[in-house]
Motif scaffolding. Structure first.
Motif, PDB file in Angstrom:
ATOM      1  N   THR A 162      42.718  42.324  31.531  1.00  8.00           N
ATOM      2  CA  THR A 162      41.720  42.885  32.438  1.00  8.00           C
ATOM      3  C   THR A 162      40.891  41.763  33.049  1.00  8.00           C
ATOM      4  O   THR A 162      40.418  40.871  32.337  1.00  8.00           O
ATOM      5  CB  THR A 162      40.772  43.855  31.703  1.00  8.00           C
ATOM      6  OG1 THR A 162      41.544  44.899  31.109  1.00  8.00           O
ATOM      7  CG2 THR A 162      39.772  44.475  32.674  1.00  8.00           C
ATOM      8  N   VAL A 163      40.722  41.804  34.357  1.00  8.41           N
ATOM      9  CA  VAL A 163      39.883  40.848  35.081  1.00  8.41           C
ATOM     10  C   VAL A 163      38.813  41.650  35.821  1.00  8.41           C
ATOM     11  O   VAL A 163      39.136  42.582  36.565  1.00  8.41           O
ATOM     12  CB  VAL A 163      40.702  40.016  36.090  1.00  8.41           C
ATOM     13  CG1 VAL A 163      39.797  39.013  36.801  1.00  8.41           C
ATOM     14  CG2 VAL A 163      41.838  39.294  35.371  1.00  8.41           C
ATOM     15  N   THR A 164      37.552  41.282  35.604  1.00 10.02           N
ATOM     16  CA  THR A 164      36.445  41.973  36.257  1.00 10.02           C
ATOM     17  C   THR A 164      35.628  40.966  37.052  1.00 10.02           C
ATOM     18  O   THR A 164      35.081  40.021  36.487  1.00 10.02           O
ATOM     19  CB  THR A 164      35.539  42.679  35.231  1.00 10.02           C
ATOM     20  OG1 THR A 164      36.329  43.577  34.443  1.00 10.02           O
ATOM     21  CG2 THR A 164      34.438  43.462  35.932  1.00 10.02           C
ATOM     22  N   ALA A 165      35.564  41.178  38.356  1.00 12.16           N
ATOM     23  CA  ALA A 165      34.777  40.311  39.237  1.00 12.16           C
ATOM     24  C   ALA A 165      33.550  41.089  39.695  1.00 12.16           C
ATOM     25  O   ALA A 165      33.668  42.213  40.198  1.00 12.16           O
ATOM     26  CB  ALA A 165      35.592  39.869  40.438  1.00 12.16           C
ATOM     27  N   THR A 166      32.374  40.485  39.522  1.00 13.86           N
ATOM     28  CA  THR A 166      31.122  41.113  39.931  1.00 13.86           C
ATOM     29  C   THR A 166      30.396  40.156  40.861  1.00 13.86           C
ATOM     30  O   THR A 166      30.244  38.974  40.551  1.00 13.86           O
ATOM     31  CB  THR A 166      30.241  41.433  38.714  1.00 13.86           C
ATOM     32  OG1 THR A 166      31.001  42.217  37.777  1.00 13.86           O
ATOM     33  CG2 THR A 166      29.001  42.212  39.118  1.00 13.86           C
ATOM     34  N   SER A 216      39.449  47.791  48.049  1.00  9.26           N
ATOM     35  CA  SER A 216      39.983  46.506  48.466  1.00  9.26           C
ATOM     36  C   SER A 216      40.519  46.741  49.866  1.00  9.26           C
ATOM     37  O   SER A 216      41.171  47.761  50.124  1.00  9.26           O
ATOM     38  CB  SER A 216      41.103  46.052  47.536  1.00  9.26           C
ATOM     39  OG  SER A 216      40.592  45.697  46.285  1.00  9.26           O
ATOM     40  N   HIS A 217      40.237  45.838  50.774  1.00 12.13           N
ATOM     41  CA  HIS A 217      40.532  46.135  52.174  1.00 12.13           C
ATOM     42  C   HIS A 217      41.105  44.903  52.863  1.00 12.13           C
ATOM     43  O   HIS A 217      40.982  43.782  52.351  1.00 12.13           O
ATOM     44  CB  HIS A 217      39.250  46.585  52.874  1.00 12.13           C
ATOM     45  CG  HIS A 217      39.473  47.273  54.180  1.00 12.13           C
ATOM     46  ND1 HIS A 217      40.329  48.335  54.332  1.00 12.13           N
ATOM     47  CD2 HIS A 217      38.946  47.046  55.419  1.00 12.13           C
ATOM     48  CE1 HIS A 217      40.324  48.740  55.579  1.00 12.13           C
ATOM     49  NE2 HIS A 217      39.497  47.971  56.270  1.00 12.13           N
ATOM     50  N   VAL A 227      46.792  35.706  49.691  1.00 12.30           N
ATOM     51  CA  VAL A 227      45.489  36.094  49.150  1.00 12.30           C
ATOM     52  C   VAL A 227      45.554  37.278  48.175  1.00 12.30           C
ATOM     53  O   VAL A 227      44.672  38.147  48.190  1.00 12.30           O
ATOM     54  CB  VAL A 227      44.499  36.431  50.288  1.00 12.30           C
ATOM     55  CG1 VAL A 227      44.042  35.180  51.006  1.00 12.30           C
ATOM     56  CG2 VAL A 227      45.109  37.434  51.276  1.00 12.30           C
ATOM     57  N   PRO A 228      46.555  37.358  47.294  1.00 10.10           N
ATOM     58  CA  PRO A 228      46.602  38.498  46.376  1.00 10.10           C
ATOM     59  C   PRO A 228      45.424  38.439  45.398  1.00 10.10           C
ATOM     60  O   PRO A 228      45.083  37.358  44.898  1.00 10.10           O
ATOM     61  CB  PRO A 228      47.931  38.305  45.642  1.00 10.10           C
ATOM     62  CG  PRO A 228      48.145  36.824  45.669  1.00 10.10           C
ATOM     63  CD  PRO A 228      47.619  36.377  47.008  1.00 10.10           C
ATOM     64  N   PRO A 229      44.781  39.573  45.087  1.00 12.00           N
ATOM     65  CA  PRO A 229      43.638  39.543  44.163  1.00 12.00           C
ATOM     66  C   PRO A 229      43.987  38.976  42.787  1.00 12.00           C
ATOM     67  O   PRO A 229      43.189  38.253  42.195  1.00 12.00           O
ATOM     68  CB  PRO A 229      43.228  41.018  44.070  1.00 12.00           C
ATOM     69  CG  PRO A 229      43.690  41.613  45.354  1.00 12.00           C
ATOM     70  CD  PRO A 229      44.973  40.907  45.680  1.00 12.00           C
ATOM     71  N   LEU A 230      45.186  39.291  42.286  1.00 13.82           N
ATOM     72  CA  LEU A 230      45.579  38.800  40.966  1.00 13.82           C
ATOM     73  C   LEU A 230      47.082  38.595  40.943  1.00 13.82           C
ATOM     74  O   LEU A 230      47.847  39.468  41.358  1.00 13.82           O
ATOM     75  CB  LEU A 230      45.192  39.819  39.885  1.00 13.82           C
ATOM     76  CG  LEU A 230      45.531  39.450  38.440  1.00 13.82           C
ATOM     77  CD1 LEU A 230      44.783  38.197  37.987  1.00 13.82           C
ATOM     78  CD2 LEU A 230      45.215  40.620  37.499  1.00 13.82           C
ATOM     79  N   VAL A 254      43.431  49.363  39.337  1.00 15.58           N
ATOM     80  CA  VAL A 254      42.444  48.755  40.224  1.00 15.58           C
ATOM     81  C   VAL A 254      41.267  49.712  40.380  1.00 15.58           C
ATOM     82  O   VAL A 254      41.462  50.889  40.682  1.00 15.58           O
ATOM     83  CB  VAL A 254      43.033  48.441  41.619  1.00 15.58           C
ATOM     84  CG1 VAL A 254      41.963  47.839  42.514  1.00 15.58           C
ATOM     85  CG2 VAL A 254      44.229  47.510  41.512  1.00 15.58           C
ATOM     86  N   GLU A 255      40.058  49.203  40.158  1.00 12.79           N
ATOM     87  CA  GLU A 255      38.847  49.979  40.396  1.00 12.79           C
ATOM     88  C   GLU A 255      37.853  49.101  41.151  1.00 12.79           C
ATOM     89  O   GLU A 255      37.569  47.983  40.737  1.00 12.79           O
ATOM     90  CB  GLU A 255      38.197  50.422  39.075  1.00 12.79           C
ATOM     91  CG  GLU A 255      39.037  51.345  38.212  1.00 12.79           C
ATOM     92  CD  GLU A 255      38.354  51.646  36.886  1.00 12.79           C
ATOM     93  OE1 GLU A 255      37.155  51.304  36.739  1.00 12.79           O
ATOM     94  OE2 GLU A 255      39.015  52.207  35.994  1.00 12.79           O
ATOM     95  N   VAL A 256      37.354  49.607  42.268  1.00 13.23           N
ATOM     96  CA  VAL A 256      36.334  48.887  43.030  1.00 13.23           C
ATOM     97  C   VAL A 256      35.121  49.805  43.168  1.00 13.23           C
ATOM     98  O   VAL A 256      35.235  50.927  43.664  1.00 13.23           O
ATOM     99  CB  VAL A 256      36.847  48.488  44.423  1.00 13.23           C
ATOM    100  CG1 VAL A 256      35.735  47.795  45.219  1.00 13.23           C
ATOM    101  CG2 VAL A 256      38.055  47.557  44.311  1.00 13.23           C
ATOM    102  N   THR A 257      33.965  49.316  42.707  1.00 12.39           N
ATOM    103  CA  THR A 257      32.711  50.058  42.820  1.00 12.39           C
ATOM    104  C   THR A 257      31.751  49.229  43.649  1.00 12.39           C
ATOM    105  O   THR A 257      31.552  48.041  43.396  1.00 12.39           O
ATOM    106  CB  THR A 257      32.093  50.339  41.441  1.00 12.39           C
ATOM    107  OG1 THR A 257      33.039  51.039  40.631  1.00 12.39           O
ATOM    108  CG2 THR A 257      30.827  51.181  41.566  1.00 12.39           C
ATOM    109  N   ILE A 258      31.141  49.855  44.667  1.00 20.34           N
ATOM    110  CA  ILE A 258      30.227  49.137  45.551  1.00 20.34           C
ATOM    111  C   ILE A 258      28.886  49.867  45.593  1.00 20.34           C
ATOM    112  O   ILE A 258      28.840  51.092  45.731  1.00 20.34           O
ATOM    113  CB  ILE A 258      30.793  49.016  46.981  1.00 20.34           C
ATOM    114  CG1 ILE A 258      32.151  48.325  46.972  1.00 20.34           C
ATOM    115  CG2 ILE A 258      29.825  48.251  47.883  1.00 20.34           C
ATOM    116  CD1 ILE A 258      32.767  48.138  48.341  1.00 20.34           C
TER     117      ILE A 258
END
Length: 281
Positions: A77-81, A218-219, A256-259, A273-277
């Motif tokens: 698991t990788v979490t970027a904040t 992710s866009h 530019v792949p995220p992972l 994949v989970e993105v919270t904004i």
């Protein structure tokens, strides 16, 4: 006074495996970039199982967080904040209009060449030429390309995967933002305009409530060169502004792949994949 937004983004992704993995070697591209229209106030990337990370900028200028995991594990698991200040659209009009006879700078040569994901067929080559002939300037032609792609290809989540390309999306007339951006980039390059693929995040609501956390995305979108880089979101048909956060730029998704990474062990059973904004102001 310009009304900036402040966005907090949490992007969580990773893999599950069919059994124990003995080691993995990974790169994450999930760290937003500082730029003329966004400022990174805070950012961190955390890994589970715990691993030592180090950062560097790759060839395209994207921040990469690299790490190895040598403890046995059945998931990664990788979490970027991050917290990013963004500005409204401000570069849709070129500083000085370029002509079709102007030669792009050699600095952008790599952004004029087709790639595996942006290649076109004969039909699309003819469409690109027609759009160019009907436009009074390179900038006008670029906007015409964005309008054409948006009206021709339906945005449909799940219609394609990360390995799809512009031709696949064109043939089925549907795809995701990645496909729409690849097709747009391919048409722009066919016209002779340097164009690059941009990866990042999008807040889904133009009227976002302050303090409310929402499921983000992710866009992907595009930029083209007409005296300066001009950004546009062809999926949504809008200039890039306060809702967009840039992470990386390249020729296509493959830059530019995220992972991505390699590992020793059984097959992966899936990627989450989970993105919270959250708009902070």
């Amino acid at each position: 006074m310009v009304d900036s937004w402040r966005l907090k983004i949490q992007h969580k992704t990773g893999y599950d495996y069919a059994g124990p993995v003995s080691s993995s070697y990974n790169e994450a591209r999930m760290w937003p970039r500082n730029g003329s229209r966004q400022a990174v106030l805070d950012a961190r990337v955390e890994v589970w199982p715990p691993a030592r990370t180090y950062r560097y900028e790759d060839y395209w200028g994207t921040v990469v967080t690299a790490f190895d995991v040598h403890a046995q594990h059945e998931s990664l698991t990788v979490t970027a904040t991050s917290t990013v200040e963004t500005l409204p659209p401000g570069d849709l009009d070129p500083l000085s209009e370029t002509s079709w006879t102007s030669s792009p700078s050699d600095n952008w040569y790599e952004f004029t060449l087709p790639t595996q994901r942006t290649r076109l067929n004969e039909e699309l080559v003819e469409i690109s030429a027609d759009l160019r002939d009907k436009s009074g300037s390179p900038h006008e032609a670029a906007l015409a390309v964005c309008d054409f792609v948006r009206s021709s290809v339906t945005y449909q989540p799940g219609a394609t995967g990360v390995q799809s390309d512009a031709l696949h999306a064109w043939e089925q007339r549907k795809g995701v933002c990645q496909d729409i951006s690849h097709l747009t980039v391919g048409l722009l390059r066919e016209m002779g305009l340097p164009a690059r693929y941009v990866s990042g995040y999008l807040h889904p609501s133009p009227n976002a409530e302050i303090g409310e956390s929402v499921i983000g995305q992710s866009h992907a979108w595009v930029e083209w060169w007409v005296g300066r880089w001009t950004a546009f979101d062809p999926t949504n048909g809008v200039p890039v502004g306060e809702r967009h956060v840039v992470v990386g730029r390249g020729r296509e998704y493959g830059d530019v792949p995220p992972l991505k990474g390699v590992y020793a062990g059984p097959a992966s059973t899936g990627q989450g994949v989970e993105v919270t904004i959250t708009r902070l102001r």
